[in-house]
Design a protein around this motif. Sequence first.
Motif, mmCIF file in Angstrom:
data_model
loop_
_atom_site.group_PDB
_atom_site.id
_atom_site.type_symbol
_atom_site.label_atom_id
_atom_site.label_comp_id
_atom_site.label_asym_id
_atom_site.label_seq_id
_atom_site.Cartn_x
_atom_site.Cartn_y
_atom_site.Cartn_z
ATOM 1 N N ALA A 51 18.429 32.490 38.334
ATOM 2 C CA ALA A 51 17.847 31.165 38.535
ATOM 3 C C ALA A 51 17.127 31.093 39.872
ATOM 4 O O ALA A 51 17.624 31.576 40.877
ATOM 5 C CB ALA A 51 18.934 30.110 38.459
ATOM 6 N N ASP A 52 15.978 30.503 39.864
ATOM 7 C CA ASP A 52 15.231 30.255 41.088
ATOM 8 C C ASP A 52 15.722 28.930 41.637
ATOM 9 O O ASP A 52 15.438 27.864 41.093
ATOM 10 C CB ASP A 52 13.734 30.197 40.789
ATOM 11 N N LYS A 53 16.482 28.968 42.700
ATOM 12 C CA LYS A 53 17.108 27.773 43.260
ATOM 13 C C LYS A 53 16.079 26.740 43.731
ATOM 14 O O LYS A 53 16.367 25.566 43.832
ATOM 15 C CB LYS A 53 18.016 28.150 44.439
ATOM 16 N N ASN A 54 14.869 27.196 44.045
ATOM 17 C CA ASN A 54 13.847 26.281 44.549
ATOM 18 C C ASN A 54 13.041 25.626 43.431
ATOM 19 O O ASN A 54 12.304 24.677 43.677
ATOM 20 C CB ASN A 54 12.893 27.017 45.491
ATOM 21 N N HIS A 55 13.157 26.141 42.239
ATOM 22 C CA HIS A 55 12.398 25.594 41.122
ATOM 23 C C HIS A 55 13.201 24.484 40.455
ATOM 24 O O HIS A 55 14.295 24.706 39.979
ATOM 25 C CB HIS A 55 12.072 26.697 40.111
ATOM 26 N N VAL A 56 12.641 23.290 40.442
ATOM 27 C CA VAL A 56 13.338 22.134 39.888
ATOM 28 C C VAL A 56 12.610 21.667 38.635
ATOM 29 O O VAL A 56 11.390 21.505 38.640
ATOM 30 C CB VAL A 56 13.390 20.982 40.919
ATOM 31 N N HIS A 57 13.367 21.484 37.557
ATOM 32 C CA HIS A 57 12.798 20.974 36.319
ATOM 33 C C HIS A 57 13.064 19.486 36.218
ATOM 34 O O HIS A 57 14.138 19.011 36.582
ATOM 35 C CB HIS A 57 13.446 21.658 35.104
ATOM 36 N N LYS A 58 12.097 18.766 35.703
ATOM 37 C CA LYS A 58 12.325 17.355 35.421
ATOM 38 C C LYS A 58 13.264 17.261 34.228
ATOM 39 O O LYS A 58 13.252 18.112 33.350
ATOM 40 C CB LYS A 58 11.014 16.657 35.079
ATOM 41 N N SER A 59 14.052 16.213 34.199
ATOM 42 C CA SER A 59 14.934 15.992 33.064
ATOM 43 C C SER A 59 14.083 15.625 31.849
ATOM 44 O O SER A 59 12.943 15.174 31.998
ATOM 45 C CB SER A 59 15.915 14.853 33.367
ATOM 46 N N PRO A 60 14.626 15.817 30.642
ATOM 47 C CA PRO A 60 13.864 15.416 29.451
ATOM 48 C C PRO A 60 13.432 13.954 29.522
ATOM 49 O O PRO A 60 12.325 13.610 29.137
ATOM 50 C CB PRO A 60 14.853 15.648 28.314
ATOM 51 N N LYS A 61 14.302 13.105 30.043
ATOM 52 C CA LYS A 61 13.975 11.685 30.149
ATOM 53 C C LYS A 61 12.767 11.479 31.067
ATOM 54 O O LYS A 61 11.891 10.665 30.785
ATOM 55 C CB LYS A 61 15.183 10.908 30.657
ATOM 56 N N GLU A 62 12.704 12.223 32.169
ATOM 57 C CA GLU A 62 11.579 12.100 33.091
ATOM 58 C C GLU A 62 10.285 12.630 32.476
ATOM 59 O O GLU A 62 9.215 12.069 32.680
ATOM 60 C CB GLU A 62 11.858 12.853 34.392
ATOM 61 N N ARG A 63 10.389 13.724 31.693
ATOM 62 C CA ARG A 63 9.195 14.322 31.094
ATOM 63 C C ARG A 63 8.581 13.441 30.016
ATOM 64 O O ARG A 63 7.384 13.495 29.791
ATOM 65 C CB ARG A 63 9.529 15.695 30.511
ATOM 66 N N ILE A 64 9.416 12.667 29.345
ATOM 67 C CA ILE A 64 8.907 11.843 28.242
ATOM 68 C C ILE A 64 9.205 10.370 28.460
ATOM 69 O O ILE A 64 9.457 9.625 27.519
ATOM 70 C CB ILE A 64 9.479 12.322 26.894
#
Length: 96
Positions: A51-64
């Motif tokens: 895992a890339d600790k610096n890479h942050v994914h938006k939550s599904p709720k945030e994406r849609i």
Amino acid sequence: DGKDTDRKYLQTAKDLLRRMTYVLDIDCLEDGMKRMAEELGITIRTMRRSADKNHVHKSPKERIKYVYQDLKEKNHLDIELYKWSKSLALVDCASL
């Protein structure tokens, strides 16, 4: 559109899942596959990505965010089935 789907279909899906020998939870799929392989007496190779600790994914709720509530309402039985099916999973992801 899903909002008015009869609950009998949820029960049918639950009955079908109860007949499955193995149910794996996508939240910890790799651990479930390892456990299933152990039970079947086979060896599998897994590809655990670091895992890339610096890479942050938006939550599904945030994406849609604009359609989230509508999707949640349309898929309420699917969501209920998924939450229920976690109790059948070979590996309890919450315990990892």
